[in-house]
Design a protein around this motif. Structure first.
Motif, PDB file in Angstrom:
ATOM      1  N   ALA A 103      35.492  40.085  32.292  1.00  0.00           N
ATOM      2  CA  ALA A 103      35.089  41.065  31.731  1.00  0.00           C
ATOM      3  C   ALA A 103      33.777  41.644  31.976  1.00  0.00           C
ATOM      4  N   GLU A 104      32.966  40.426  32.159  1.00  0.00           N
ATOM      5  CA  GLU A 104      31.456  40.668  32.418  1.00  0.00           C
ATOM      6  C   GLU A 104      31.199  41.638  33.707  1.00  0.00           C
ATOM      7  N   LEU A 105      32.165  41.812  34.535  1.00  0.00           N
ATOM      8  CA  LEU A 105      31.920  42.496  35.771  1.00  0.00           C
ATOM      9  C   LEU A 105      32.108  44.141  35.454  1.00  0.00           C
ATOM     10  N   ILE A 106      33.001  44.325  34.281  1.00  0.00           N
ATOM     11  CA  ILE A 106      33.167  45.896  33.847  1.00  0.00           C
ATOM     12  C   ILE A 106      31.920  46.540  33.566  1.00  0.00           C
ATOM     13  N   ASP A 107      30.868  45.925  33.343  1.00  0.00           N
ATOM     14  CA  ASP A 107      29.707  46.655  33.004  1.00  0.00           C
ATOM     15  C   ASP A 107      29.099  47.337  34.505  1.00  0.00           C
ATOM     16  N   TYR A 108      29.149  46.267  35.587  1.00  0.00           N
ATOM     17  CA  TYR A 108      28.897  46.801  36.535  1.00  0.00           C
ATOM     18  C   TYR A 108      29.644  47.811  37.202  1.00  0.00           C
ATOM     19  N   ILE A 109      31.056  47.817  37.158  1.00  0.00           N
ATOM     20  CA  ILE A 109      32.115  48.484  37.720  1.00  0.00           C
ATOM     21  C   ILE A 109      31.978  49.838  36.829  1.00  0.00           C
ATOM     22  N   ASN A 110      31.611  49.977  35.566  1.00  0.00           N
ATOM     23  CA  ASN A 110      31.798  51.466  35.088  1.00  0.00           C
ATOM     24  C   ASN A 110      30.401  51.848  35.529  1.00  0.00           C
ATOM     25  N   ALA A 111      29.254  51.441  35.905  1.00  0.00           N
ATOM     26  CA  ALA A 111      28.082  51.884  36.135  1.00  0.00           C
ATOM     27  C   ALA A 111      28.053  52.310  37.505  1.00  0.00           C
ATOM     28  N   GLY A 112      29.123  52.111  38.275  1.00  0.00           N
ATOM     29  CA  GLY A 112      29.213  52.280  39.691  1.00  0.00           C
ATOM     30  C   GLY A 112      28.125  51.536  40.398  1.00  0.00           C
ATOM     31  N   GLN A 113      28.101  50.283  39.989  1.00  0.00           N
ATOM     32  CA  GLN A 113      26.836  49.373  40.860  1.00  0.00           C
ATOM     33  C   GLN A 113      27.484  48.445  41.784  1.00  0.00           C
ATOM     34  N   VAL A 114      28.680  48.236  41.886  1.00  0.00           N
ATOM     35  CA  VAL A 114      29.334  47.536  42.983  1.00  0.00           C
ATOM     36  C   VAL A 114      30.417  48.043  43.567  1.00  0.00           C
ATOM     37  N   GLU A 115      30.758  47.521  44.786  1.00  0.00           N
ATOM     38  CA  GLU A 115      31.788  48.184  45.868  1.00  0.00           C
ATOM     39  C   GLU A 115      33.023  47.615  45.601  1.00  0.00           C
ATOM     40  N   ASP A 116      34.070  48.137  45.923  1.00  0.00           N
ATOM     41  CA  ASP A 116      35.553  47.835  46.047  1.00  0.00           C
ATOM     42  C   ASP A 116      35.655  46.863  47.189  1.00  0.00           C
ATOM     43  N   LEU A 117      36.111  45.402  46.981  1.00  0.00           N
ATOM     44  CA  LEU A 117      36.330  44.611  48.147  1.00  0.00           C
ATOM     45  C   LEU A 117      37.899  44.296  48.540  1.00  0.00           C
ATOM     46  N   SER A 118      38.769  45.126  47.914  1.00  0.00           N
ATOM     47  CA  SER A 118      40.057  44.988  48.051  1.00  0.00           C
ATOM     48  C   SER A 118      40.353  44.806  49.423  1.00  0.00           C
ATOM     49  N   ALA A 119      40.060  45.861  50.484  1.00  0.00           N
ATOM     50  CA  ALA A 119      40.298  45.715  51.864  1.00  0.00           C
ATOM     51  C   ALA A 119      39.690  44.330  52.603  1.00  0.00           C
ATOM     52  N   ASP A 120      38.686  43.989  52.028  1.00  0.00           N
ATOM     53  CA  ASP A 120      38.369  42.618  52.779  1.00  0.00           C
ATOM     54  C   ASP A 120      39.019  41.584  52.355  1.00  0.00           C
ATOM     55  N   TYR A 121      39.621  41.678  50.960  1.00  0.00           N
ATOM     56  CA  TYR A 121      40.436  40.506  50.438  1.00  0.00           C
ATOM     57  C   TYR A 121      41.832  40.391  51.276  1.00  0.00           C
ATOM     58  N   ASP A 122      42.190  41.555  51.897  1.00  0.00           N
ATOM     59  CA  ASP A 122      43.503  41.622  52.810  1.00  0.00           C
ATOM     60  C   ASP A 122      43.044  40.868  54.039  1.00  0.00           C
ATOM     61  N   SER A 123      41.655  41.151  54.554  1.00  0.00           N
ATOM     62  CA  SER A 123      41.518  41.013  56.014  1.00  0.00           C
ATOM     63  C   SER A 123      41.024  39.621  56.114  1.00  0.00           C
ATOM     64  N   TRP A 124      40.401  39.107  54.947  1.00  0.00           N
ATOM     65  CA  TRP A 124      40.008  37.568  54.985  1.00  0.00           C
ATOM     66  C   TRP A 124      41.136  36.726  54.282  1.00  0.00           C
TER      67      TRP A 124
END
Length: 420
Positions: A103-124
């Protein structure tokens, strides 16, 4: 939404160490900066040893990049988070920063401060390497924003074996009544404060363990998702039990960090300390071997989890180098290099238990079979704002001891921050 950590305090010194190493893989540094500033609160003991192990693997795995240690000392990241918040507000993010998964990450996500890594999860291949439940906990609105380096357990009591032996204690207490009886035995041997504790977040950790005991794991989890009312009579019972536990603790608790409280145990001035399992690595790093551990009395087979993770900030100066770091963090080699010295267990399911010390082998087995619950003190259960409110309420309780006042404050915090 599926999701799957921390308040600010006064800032102390910033320990910035510069180490030069090479990082090479498919994610080469490119034409821009080749420095990767890694912002953590791992500045001492087993935490620093774990970071060093990870940096060593980073050096081996990648080329063309320079590791920059942006560590800010202070237990649980209290100081680091204040420095980080200031930098993010000023548009000067590090290339990557440590954050607790959940839940701590929600603050950064809502503020638009971190990037989506979903594609990297797939490739790695990380969706296959991490257990499905963890992937689910890391996912917010279908996207994943961090790479966990580990899994820690929060609800562990650490002991000084000699102090216990001197008090005639030979068995682990099965419940709070047995724990109170053992605390009395230690006190009768002249140990004024048999239960060592530090400030704010360490008190929240202890309180959460009491809540798990008095509510059970399901109702405890319900406190954070709205299924359990903070005005529940079980919460009142837990606050009273917590108040009684504080009578066995050091009176300077509000001035100590967790390592200061740990030293009381090492020096034989206390018998017990409730702390996450990073304590095992820290005690080993400091050469103290006469320690034992057990799950907090009454928690049964509950595993209160947290995970240290890393993100790709919006506006990072070296995103390619950062992805090199993140790939290393999630790799089997990186997780082994980190966790064997950090005291945590790997998030990956392909780790070999025999590669790890005794405590971690036990924790790896428990992680597979125990009931898992999150931690507000370490951000897997609640947002940073909620965590800050809980810490403030417990800080006031440490001096005022107002049971009704604490319950009212905790209920108000839940009403304000739930769902945010």
């Amino acid at each position: 939404m599926r999701f799957t950590r921390r308040a600010a305090l006064a800032v102390v010194g910033v320990a910035t160490l510069l180490a030069t190493s090479a990082c090479g893989s498919d994610d080469d540094g490119g034409a821009g900066s080749t420095q990767v500033e890694v912002f953590t609160w791992w500045a001492d003991g087993g935490e620093k040893a774990g970071l060093d192990g990870l940096v060593g693997q980073f050096t081996t795995a990648c080329t063309g990049q320079t590791f920059v240690n942006g560590a800010v000392a202070g237990g649980a990241g209290a100081n680091a988070k204040q420095v980080l918040a200031s930098r993010l507000q000023q548009g000067d993010p590090p290339d990557t920063f440590q954050a607790h998964a959940g839940a701590e990450l929600i603050d950064y996500i809502n503020a638009g401060q971190v990037e989506d890594l979903s594609a990297d999860y797939d490739s790695w291949g990380l969706k296959q390497a991490f257990p499905p439940g963890l992937i689910d906990n890391l996912t917010v609105d279908g996207k994943i924003y961090s790479v966990p380096a580990n899994i820690h357990r929060a609800n562990v009591v650490w002991t000084n074996k000699k102090v216990l032996a001197d008090a005639g204690i030979t068995a682990t207490p099965a419940d709070l009544a047995g724990f109170f009886a053992d605390l009395d035995k230690v006190k009768a041997e002249g140990i004024a404060a048999p239960l060592a504790i530090g400030k704010d977040w360490t008190q929240l950790m202890l309180f959460e363990s009491v809540l798990i005991t008095d509510l059970g794991p399901e109702k405890f989890t319900g406190l954070w998702n709205g299924a359990t009312d903070w005005n529940d009579p079980g919460v009142t019972t837990a606050i009273n039990d917590f108040k009684r536990l504080l009578t066995y603790t050091n009176t300077d608790r509000d001035a100590l960090d967790w390592t200061d409280a740990e030293k009381l145990v090492m020096d034989g001035k206390a018998a017990y300390q409730l702390m996450g399992d990073w304590e095992a690595a820290d005690l080993d790093a400091k050469g103290f071997k006469d320690y034992g551990w057990f799950t907090f009395p009454g928690n049964g087979t509950t595993f209160q989890w947290l995970a240290d993770s890393f993100v790709l900030p919006q506006g990072a100066k070296n995103p390619d180098g950062t992805k090199c770091w993140l790939k290393t963090v999630g790799s089997a080699e990186g997780q082994k290099a980190f966790n064997t010295t950090k005291g945590s267990i790997p998030a990956r399911t392909d780790a070999v238990p025999g590669d790890y010390p005794e405590y971690q082998q036990a924790a790896m087995a428990d992680w597979k079979s125990a009931t898992q619950v999150p931690s507000c003190a370490h951000g897997s259960a609640c947002s940073q704002g909620w965590q800050g409110a809980a810490n403030s309420a417990l800080g006031a309780f440490s001096t005022g001891q107002d049971v009704a006042g604490l319950q009212t404050a905790l209920a108000a915090a839940a009403k304000q921050f739930a769902g945010k």
